[in-house]
Scaffold this active site. Structure first.
Site, PDB file in Angstrom:
ATOM      1  N   GLY A 246     -22.735 106.859 -52.354  1.00  9.82           N
ATOM      2  CA  GLY A 246     -22.493 105.567 -52.974  1.00  9.82           C
ATOM      3  C   GLY A 246     -22.326 104.503 -51.923  1.00  9.82           C
TER       4      GLY A 246
ATOM      5  N   CYS B  31     -31.169 103.665 -50.946  1.00  5.60           N
ATOM      6  CA  CYS B  31     -30.394 103.552 -49.701  1.00  5.60           C
ATOM      7  C   CYS B  31     -31.313 103.562 -48.484  1.00  5.60           C
ATOM      8  CB  CYS B  31     -29.389 104.680 -49.620  1.00  5.60           C
ATOM      9  SG  CYS B  31     -30.153 106.278 -49.852  1.00  5.60           S
TER      10      CYS B  31
ATOM     11  N   GLU C 146     -27.212  94.858 -47.442  1.00  6.02           N
ATOM     12  CA  GLU C 146     -28.141  95.565 -48.326  1.00  6.02           C
ATOM     13  C   GLU C 146     -28.386  94.703 -49.573  1.00  6.02           C
ATOM     14  OE1 GLU C 146     -26.080  99.107 -49.579  1.00  6.02           O
ATOM     15  OE2 GLU C 146     -27.909 100.276 -49.604  1.00  6.02           O
TER      16      GLU C 146
ATOM     17  N   TRP D 114     -25.989 105.868 -59.260  1.00  3.60           N
ATOM     18  CA  TRP D 114     -26.909 105.694 -60.380  1.00  3.60           C
ATOM     19  C   TRP D 114     -28.363 105.538 -59.961  1.00  3.60           C
ATOM     20  CZ3 TRP D 114     -29.374 101.302 -59.225  1.00  3.60           C
ATOM     21  CH2 TRP D 114     -28.686 100.355 -58.468  1.00  3.60           C
TER      22      TRP D 114
ATOM     23  N   GLU E 157     -22.450 109.990 -47.986  1.00  4.97           N
ATOM     24  CA  GLU E 157     -23.789 109.383 -47.906  1.00  4.97           C
ATOM     25  C   GLU E 157     -23.636 107.950 -48.389  1.00  4.97           C
ATOM     26  OE1 GLU E 157     -26.591 110.643 -46.798  1.00  4.97           O
ATOM     27  OE2 GLU E 157     -25.827 112.643 -46.406  1.00  4.97           O
TER      28      GLU E 157
ATOM     29  N   LYS F 101     -19.254 114.411 -60.841  1.00  5.92           N
ATOM     30  CA  LYS F 101     -18.927 113.122 -61.475  1.00  5.92           C
ATOM     31  C   LYS F 101     -20.125 112.198 -61.258  1.00  5.92           C
ATOM     32  CE  LYS F 101     -17.082 108.923 -61.968  1.00  5.92           C
ATOM     33  NZ  LYS F 101     -18.404 108.274 -62.155  1.00  5.92           N
ATOM     34  N   PRO F 102     -21.003 112.034 -62.275  1.00  6.67           N
ATOM     35  CA  PRO F 102     -22.136 111.109 -62.124  1.00  6.67           C
ATOM     36  C   PRO F 102     -21.670 109.670 -62.274  1.00  6.67           C
ATOM     37  CG  PRO F 102     -22.171 112.105 -64.309  1.00  6.67           C
ATOM     38  CD  PRO F 102     -20.953 112.664 -63.611  1.00  6.67           C
TER      39      PRO F 102
HETATM   40  P1  NAP Z   1     -20.694 103.000 -55.915  1.00  2.61           P
HETATM   41  O1  NAP Z   1     -20.270 101.846 -56.706  1.00  2.61           O
HETATM   42  O2  NAP Z   1     -20.012 103.281 -54.628  1.00  2.61           O
HETATM   43  O3  NAP Z   1     -20.554 104.265 -56.903  1.00  2.61           O
HETATM   44  C1  NAP Z   1     -20.965 105.550 -56.542  1.00  2.61           C
HETATM   45  C2  NAP Z   1     -20.168 106.582 -57.333  1.00  2.61           C
HETATM   46  O4  NAP Z   1     -18.785 106.487 -56.978  1.00  2.61           O
HETATM   47  C3  NAP Z   1     -20.215 106.404 -58.854  1.00  2.61           C
HETATM   48  O5  NAP Z   1     -20.189 107.684 -59.470  1.00  2.61           O
HETATM   49  C4  NAP Z   1     -18.920 105.653 -59.126  1.00  2.61           C
HETATM   50  O6  NAP Z   1     -18.445 105.843 -60.443  1.00  2.61           O
HETATM   51  C5  NAP Z   1     -17.999 106.327 -58.136  1.00  2.61           C
HETATM   52  N1  NAP Z   1     -16.811 105.562 -57.793  1.00  2.61           N
HETATM   53  C6  NAP Z   1     -16.639 104.213 -57.818  1.00  2.61           C
HETATM   54  N2  NAP Z   1     -15.379 103.911 -57.438  1.00  2.61           N
HETATM   55  C7  NAP Z   1     -14.756 105.073 -57.169  1.00  2.61           C
HETATM   56  C8  NAP Z   1     -13.435 105.420 -56.733  1.00  2.61           C
HETATM   57  N3  NAP Z   1     -12.509 104.491 -56.476  1.00  2.61           N
HETATM   58  N4  NAP Z   1     -13.132 106.728 -56.565  1.00  2.61           N
HETATM   59  C9  NAP Z   1     -14.055 107.678 -56.800  1.00  2.61           C
HETATM   60  N5  NAP Z   1     -15.304 107.413 -57.229  1.00  2.61           N
HETATM   61  C10 NAP Z   1     -15.662 106.127 -57.378  1.00  2.61           C
HETATM   62  O7  NAP Z   1     -22.233 102.958 -55.546  1.00  2.61           O
HETATM   63  P2  NAP Z   1     -23.476 102.675 -56.490  1.00  2.61           P
HETATM   64  O8  NAP Z   1     -23.504 101.224 -56.777  1.00  2.61           O
HETATM   65  O9  NAP Z   1     -23.482 103.637 -57.630  1.00  2.61           O
HETATM   66  O10 NAP Z   1     -24.695 103.071 -55.532  1.00  2.61           O
HETATM   67  C11 NAP Z   1     -25.313 102.179 -54.676  1.00  2.61           C
HETATM   68  C12 NAP Z   1     -24.857 102.407 -53.238  1.00  2.61           C
HETATM   69  O11 NAP Z   1     -25.054 103.778 -52.901  1.00  2.61           O
HETATM   70  C13 NAP Z   1     -25.684 101.626 -52.242  1.00  2.61           C
HETATM   71  O12 NAP Z   1     -24.841 101.118 -51.245  1.00  2.61           O
HETATM   72  C14 NAP Z   1     -26.614 102.688 -51.650  1.00  2.61           C
HETATM   73  O13 NAP Z   1     -27.094 102.402 -50.368  1.00  2.61           O
HETATM   74  C15 NAP Z   1     -25.736 103.875 -51.658  1.00  2.61           C
HETATM   75  N6  NAP Z   1     -26.545 105.092 -51.627  1.00  2.61           N
HETATM   76  C16 NAP Z   1     -26.510 105.878 -50.523  1.00  2.61           C
HETATM   77  C17 NAP Z   1     -27.307 107.012 -50.466  1.00  2.61           C
HETATM   78  C18 NAP Z   1     -27.307 107.915 -49.269  1.00  2.61           C
HETATM   79  O14 NAP Z   1     -27.823 109.012 -49.384  1.00  2.61           O
HETATM   80  N7  NAP Z   1     -26.757 107.519 -48.139  1.00  2.61           N
HETATM   81  C19 NAP Z   1     -28.135 107.319 -51.542  1.00  2.61           C
HETATM   82  C20 NAP Z   1     -28.137 106.478 -52.644  1.00  2.61           C
HETATM   83  C21 NAP Z   1     -27.329 105.364 -52.688  1.00  2.61           C
HETATM   84  P3  NAP Z   1     -18.683 104.726 -61.596  1.00  2.61           P
HETATM   85  O15 NAP Z   1     -20.159 104.630 -61.755  1.00  2.61           O
HETATM   86  O16 NAP Z   1     -17.992 105.340 -62.766  1.00  2.61           O
HETATM   87  O17 NAP Z   1     -18.076 103.460 -61.097  1.00  2.61           O
END
Ligand code: NAP
Length: 482
Positions: free
Chosen positions: A230, A286, A384, A153, A252, A177-178
């Site tokens: 994520g 991130c 983080e 997000w 990522e 899948k956003p």
């Molecule tokens: P997240 O909770 O891991 O969610 C990311 C995505 O995964 C969302 O679309 C989420 O869907 C989905 N998801 C959650 N549980 C899942 C499962 N069991 N199976 C498949 N998909 C699943 O992360 P976030 O809170 O959105 O993002 C923040 C994190 O992302 C931070 O740790 C940040 O550092 C990292 N990030 C990394 C990068 C990079 O390029 N390395 C860039 C940006 C962010 P729902 O929303 O429907 O739960």
């Protein structure tokens, strides 16, 4: 062109049609808590159907020339550019970020599409010299197949497009899948895809329960590749799930970037760099600098200027004029940040500005916060924080700061500020991070690889590497030539 009437849920884009398969998911503005729209959802059976439709579309899409696929990508970029203001505003509304940052995200998205539109023509192979008479060898690169792309997000559009654009360029149908908090900008992306006239099934939008959709993407053998951005925690779960089918993965994940300021740095540019890397997107990035290490000789001057500028930052609704920091994604994110601030104070850090929710704003807001003299074993130096919280610590020499900077399971980004060229080379080479910004606080760009070392991920996005992630290499050997 809108896919539904204003008050009904936005439809999903499935196999070339706008459909409302399931119950609506409401989307709220984190600034106000108001519902700003809703989107239909798919369940596991709907995901299975979308994978089957994508698989059916694969042959037609991969057999187009790279030039023709590139033309489609440019048409999508044109469509996004035409509606840039509306899309930027949607990003700002659903994510909370200041409007100029929402618009900046749209600009970068367009650039990614245009870069991969060009790269589509450059999926070169090799002719490899033979070592046995009469043989000839080729290595060609072919699309990997149906791709499941899961996006977060915090940069809802541009991080989705870092997956969608190269997958399409490589000849792969893609299912996006956003994140459930921010699906509206992806609906607008789907509208641009529809308007560009891509063949049905080549791009589809899946919104819904992450576990259900994720399980189908992981377990269905027709989905050949998962590309995920994520948290490291969910990334690990997906890696475990991938084992049964040896599913191809790009990951990522989280980051914990150090920013290092040496005595010989240009003070003004180091302070500016720290402000941008820390407070852009409210620290929810991130590649945000999470640990600011400043050498003893410049420490007081840096802190004074950094605190002066941080405390002048305007916190507010992303659509208000002149706002620097919007809300965090929700109230719980502020609670987590406050617990990190509290733990730091308990372990001896000095709170020099911020540290609380601003008066007169909702519970999702947090003031720009600076903590000084933060000890290395403090929680915010290990995890983080994902918030506008800047821990600053002092160091004495180069070897020491490199050791401290690398002492983490993460390795996504790092920043160094120094005017000494030799030091810049040495430190940049020694830091364990996929991207190092040397006197540069905004290093990411379409043509350069981006991704993490250690537990920050697997593989790279963007650059030529970004296309590689969606290609398989095949060796073709000819015998009896001559
Ligand atoms: P997240 O909770 O891991 O969610 C990311 C995505 O995964 C969302 O679309 C989420 O869907 C989905 N998801 C959650 N549980 C899942 C499962 N069991 N199976 C498949 N998909 C699943 O992360 P976030 O809170 O959105 O993002 C923040 C994190 O992302 C931070 O740790 C940040 O550092 C990292 N990030 C990394 C990068 C990079 O390029 N390395 C860039 C940006 C962010 P729902 O929303 O429907 O739960």
């Amino acid at each position: 062109m809108s896919n539904t009437s204003p008050n009904s849920p936005r439809a999903l884009y499935l196999n070339g049609e706008w459909k409302n398969p399931g119950t609506a998911l409401e989307v709220t503005n984190p600034s106000t808590g108001e519902v700003i729209g809703s989107v239909s959802t798919v369940d596991r059976a709907g995901t299975r159907q979308a994978i089957a439709d994508a698989e059916a579309a694969w042959a037609g899409w991969k057999n187009l020339t790279g030039k023709d696929r590139g033309a489609y990508l440019n048409a999508i970029a044109d469509g996004i550019e035409k509606r840039a203001d509306e899309i930027g505003r949607t990003i700002s509304l659903e994510n909370g970020k200041p409007l100029p940052q929402g618009k900046g995200e749209v600009g970068m998205t367009v650039d990614h599409f245009r870069w991969f539109a060009e790269e589509a023509r450059r999926t070169y192979g090799r002719v490899i010299p033979h070592q046995m008479d009469g043989k000839r060898h080729l290595a060609i690169r072919q699309s990997v197949g149906v791709v499941g792309a899961i996006a977060p997000w915090n940069f809802p559009l541009v991080l989705a497009v870092r997956k969608v654009a190269p997958a399409l360029a490589a000849g792969c149908p893609v299912l996006l899948k956003p994140a459930s908090a921010t699906p509206l900008s992806s609906v607008l992306l789907a509208e641009a895809v529809h308007e560009a006239g891509l063949p049905k099934g080549v791009f589809q939008l899946l919104v819904g329960n992450a576990r259900e959709i994720g399980a189908e993407l992981m377990e269905n053998p027709a989905c050949r590749k998962i590309t995920f951005t994520g948290s490291t925690e969910i990334g690990r779960e997906l890696i475990r799930q991938s084992a049964d089918q040896v599913k191809k993965l790009s990951m990522e994940l989280g980051g914990h970037a150090p920013l290092i300021v040496f005595n010989d740095a240009n003070l003004e540019s180091a302070v500016e760099g720290a402000l941008i890397t820390k407070f852009r997107n409210g620290g929810q990035s991130c590649i945000a600098s999470n640990r600011i290490y400043v050498q003893r000789g410049i420490y007081d001057a840096f802190l004074e200027s950094f605190v002066e500028k941080a405390s002048a930052m305007k916190v507010g609704d992303g659509l208000e004029e002149g706002v620097d920091i919007g809300p965090l994604i929700n109230e719980a994110a502020v609670d987590t940040a406050l617990s990190h601030i509290d733990a730091a104070i308990q372990s001896g850090a000095r709170l020099v500005c911020g540290g609380k929710r601003p008066e007169g704003r909702g519970s999702s807001f947090l003031e720009a916060t600076v903590l000084a003299d933060v000890a290395e074993d403090t929680l915010c130096m290990k995890e983080e924080t994902f918030a506008p919280v800047a821990p600053v610590a002092v160091f004495d020499d180069e070897d020491e700061v490199i050791r401290r900077a690398n002492d983490t399971e993460y390795g996504l980004a790092a920043y160094v500020f120094t005017e000494n060229l030799n030091r810049a080379w040495r430190v940049a080479e020694a830091l364990e991070a996929g991207t190092v910004g040397v006197n540069d606080s905004v290093p990411s760009t379409s043509q350069c690889p981006f991704g993490g070392m250690k537990q920050s991920g697997l593989g790279r996005e963007l650059g030529t590497e970004g296309l590689d992630a969606f290609l398989e290499t095949k060796h073709i050997s000819f015998g009896q030539i001559g």
